[in-house]
Design a protein around this motif. Sequence first.
Motif, PDB file in Angstrom:
ATOM      1  N   CYS A 273      -2.068  -8.882  -3.951  1.00 43.92           N
ATOM      2  CA  CYS A 273      -2.382  -7.569  -4.527  1.00 43.92           C
ATOM      3  C   CYS A 273      -3.472  -6.858  -3.740  1.00 43.92           C
ATOM      4  O   CYS A 273      -3.418  -5.647  -3.543  1.00 43.92           O
ATOM      5  N   SER A 274      -4.451  -7.604  -3.281  1.00 44.90           N
ATOM      6  CA  SER A 274      -5.511  -6.989  -2.485  1.00 44.90           C
ATOM      7  C   SER A 274      -4.970  -6.519  -1.141  1.00 44.90           C
ATOM      8  O   SER A 274      -5.414  -5.502  -0.612  1.00 44.90           O
ATOM      9  N   SER A 275      -3.982  -7.229  -0.598  1.00 42.28           N
ATOM     10  CA  SER A 275      -3.383  -6.800   0.670  1.00 42.28           C
ATOM     11  C   SER A 275      -2.606  -5.502   0.492  1.00 42.28           C
ATOM     12  O   SER A 275      -2.439  -4.738   1.450  1.00 42.28           O
ATOM     13  N   ASP A 276      -2.119  -5.233  -0.724  1.00 38.27           N
ATOM     14  CA  ASP A 276      -1.401  -3.984  -0.982  1.00 38.27           C
ATOM     15  C   ASP A 276      -2.325  -2.770  -0.950  1.00 38.27           C
ATOM     16  O   ASP A 276      -1.846  -1.634  -0.925  1.00 38.27           O
ATOM     17  N   LEU A 277      -3.631  -3.000  -0.954  1.00 34.63           N
ATOM     18  CA  LEU A 277      -4.590  -1.895  -0.909  1.00 34.63           C
ATOM     19  C   LEU A 277      -4.820  -1.402   0.521  1.00 34.63           C
ATOM     20  O   LEU A 277      -5.813  -0.735   0.802  1.00 34.63           O
ATOM     21  N   VAL A 278      -3.888  -1.712   1.402  1.00 37.04           N
ATOM     22  CA  VAL A 278      -3.993  -1.312   2.804  1.00 37.04           C
ATOM     23  C   VAL A 278      -4.026   0.204   2.967  1.00 37.04           C
ATOM     24  O   VAL A 278      -4.377   0.724   4.028  1.00 37.04           O
ATOM     25  N   ALA A 279      -3.680   0.941   1.902  1.00 39.68           N
ATOM     26  CA  ALA A 279      -3.709   2.408   1.964  1.00 39.68           C
ATOM     27  C   ALA A 279      -5.078   2.928   2.361  1.00 39.68           C
ATOM     28  O   ALA A 279      -5.200   3.985   2.996  1.00 39.68           O
ATOM     29  N   ILE A 280      -6.123   2.179   2.030  1.00 39.22           N
ATOM     30  CA  ILE A 280      -7.471   2.626   2.368  1.00 39.22           C
ATOM     31  C   ILE A 280      -7.647   2.688   3.886  1.00 39.22           C
ATOM     32  O   ILE A 280      -8.470   3.441   4.406  1.00 39.22           O
ATOM     33  N   GLU A 281      -6.834   1.916   4.620  1.00 39.38           N
ATOM     34  CA  GLU A 281      -6.912   1.911   6.083  1.00 39.38           C
ATOM     35  C   GLU A 281      -5.890   2.850   6.713  1.00 39.38           C
ATOM     36  O   GLU A 281      -6.130   3.414   7.775  1.00 39.38           O
ATOM     37  N   LYS A 282      -4.744   3.027   6.059  1.00 37.04           N
ATOM     38  CA  LYS A 282      -3.651   3.784   6.667  1.00 37.04           C
ATOM     39  C   LYS A 282      -3.607   5.247   6.266  1.00 37.04           C
ATOM     40  O   LYS A 282      -2.917   6.042   6.906  1.00 37.04           O
ATOM     41  N   ASP A 283      -4.294   5.604   5.190  1.00 40.64           N
ATOM     42  CA  ASP A 283      -4.259   6.991   4.728  1.00 40.64           C
ATOM     43  C   ASP A 283      -5.643   7.618   4.855  1.00 40.64           C
ATOM     44  O   ASP A 283      -6.577   7.225   4.154  1.00 40.64           O
TER      45      ASP A 283
ATOM     46  N   GLY B 239       7.020  -7.911   2.208  1.00 39.37           N
ATOM     47  CA  GLY B 239       5.901  -8.658   2.772  1.00 39.37           C
ATOM     48  C   GLY B 239       4.548  -8.086   2.380  1.00 39.37           C
ATOM     49  O   GLY B 239       4.411  -7.311   1.432  1.00 39.37           O
ATOM     50  N   ARG B 240       3.538  -8.429   3.156  1.00 40.24           N
ATOM     51  CA  ARG B 240       2.171  -8.033   2.878  1.00 40.24           C
ATOM     52  C   ARG B 240       1.808  -6.734   3.590  1.00 40.24           C
ATOM     53  O   ARG B 240       2.408  -6.365   4.584  1.00 40.24           O
ATOM     54  N   ARG B 241       0.808  -6.081   3.056  1.00 43.68           N
ATOM     55  CA  ARG B 241       0.222  -4.870   3.666  1.00 43.68           C
ATOM     56  C   ARG B 241       1.253  -3.765   3.905  1.00 43.68           C
ATOM     57  O   ARG B 241       1.156  -2.996   4.864  1.00 43.68           O
ATOM     58  N   VAL B 242       2.250  -3.701   3.049  1.00 42.62           N
ATOM     59  CA  VAL B 242       3.238  -2.614   3.109  1.00 42.62           C
ATOM     60  C   VAL B 242       2.628  -1.382   2.458  1.00 42.62           C
ATOM     61  O   VAL B 242       2.010  -1.471   1.394  1.00 42.62           O
ATOM     62  N   PHE B 243       2.800  -0.233   3.090  1.00 47.60           N
ATOM     63  CA  PHE B 243       2.221   1.017   2.587  1.00 47.60           C
ATOM     64  C   PHE B 243       3.342   1.990   2.261  1.00 47.60           C
ATOM     65  O   PHE B 243       4.107   2.382   3.134  1.00 47.60           O
TER      66      PHE B 243
ATOM     67  N   VAL C  71      11.637  -6.236   3.649  1.00 46.67           N
ATOM     68  CA  VAL C  71      10.662  -5.369   4.326  1.00 46.67           C
ATOM     69  C   VAL C  71       9.540  -6.240   4.863  1.00 46.67           C
ATOM     70  O   VAL C  71       8.871  -6.948   4.104  1.00 46.67           O
ATOM     71  N   GLY C  72       9.324  -6.183   6.176  1.00 50.98           N
ATOM     72  CA  GLY C  72       8.323  -7.025   6.820  1.00 50.98           C
ATOM     73  C   GLY C  72       6.905  -6.537   6.636  1.00 50.98           C
ATOM     74  O   GLY C  72       6.653  -5.418   6.163  1.00 50.98           O
ATOM     75  N   ASP C  73       5.956  -7.357   7.042  1.00 54.05           N
ATOM     76  CA  ASP C  73       4.533  -7.052   6.923  1.00 54.05           C
ATOM     77  C   ASP C  73       4.176  -5.771   7.689  1.00 54.05           C
ATOM     78  O   ASP C  73       4.768  -5.464   8.727  1.00 54.05           O
ATOM     79  N   ASP C  74       3.197  -5.044   7.148  1.00 51.23           N
ATOM     80  CA  ASP C  74       2.581  -3.884   7.820  1.00 51.23           C
ATOM     81  C   ASP C  74       3.529  -2.710   8.018  1.00 51.23           C
ATOM     82  O   ASP C  74       3.271  -1.820   8.837  1.00 51.23           O
ATOM     83  N   THR C  75       4.616  -2.672   7.279  1.00 50.28           N
ATOM     84  CA  THR C  75       5.555  -1.556   7.375  1.00 50.28           C
ATOM     85  C   THR C  75       5.023  -0.361   6.587  1.00 50.28           C
ATOM     86  O   THR C  75       4.397  -0.519   5.540  1.00 50.28           O
TER      87      THR C  75
END
Length: 245
Positions: free
Chosen positions: A15-25, A84-88, A103-107
């Motif tokens: 769940c914390s990896s799903d917060l990747v939006a803070i880096e991508k947006d 996967g992880r860190r999907v945005f 869906v793979g990681d970091d997509t």
Amino acid sequence: TSYEIKECDWSSDVCSSDLVAIEKDPAARNILEVVLCYPGVHALWFYRISRFFYNIKIYIIARIISHVSRFLTGVEIHPGAKIGRRVFIDHGMGVVIGETAEVGDDTTIYKGVVLGGTSLEKEKRHPTIGENVIIGSNACVLGPVIIGKNAKIGSGSVVVKDVPEGATVVGIPGKIIEKEVVEKLALDFEHGNLPDPIADVVKIMLKMQHELEQRLKTIEKDHKIKARGIFHDYEEKAQEEMPGV
């Protein structure tokens, strides 16, 4: 190329990896804003819970959670999909991810994207997306195709064939217009800044025409041939219709 998407169940780490939006947006100012105001993140969290029930074969609960998520977020993710992880998922409205999609990681997935099926059989019928792929707004990836890692799919494209790693695809149906073998050193989110294959062809034709005109002028000069310009008739007609030009 085939990809093995690592299973990600509901856990604090995932769940914390799903917060990747803070880096991508760049619009995301802090974690609290992402947690409270990003429907793409909410949709992924609902999916993680529904996936848990799907894996223990309580399918009706899994589908109910998925349905509630669709109503609240505008994103429809079947609990049978593997993500996967860190999907945005940016904005999210209208995104559909089918039952056998992977869906793979970091997509990164933009609004209106459909990972759809093309068969009525109970088999693998949805796409497999590799790692670090960017799928532009309103793009459709249909059937059990494989999208290689680091690929980029342009907005509004319809992809029905496999895409190699590092390639850029645009159009309906999607056509590969750029291949990149070397692994990207940094993410490129300019999914709207894509080559235009039609414009490129027109430029090539105009360049060839100019070269032919220059060769023809050289031949006429060498042989002392007096001839009207190639566009003489068109120029006369244009002057008649628009005398002031």
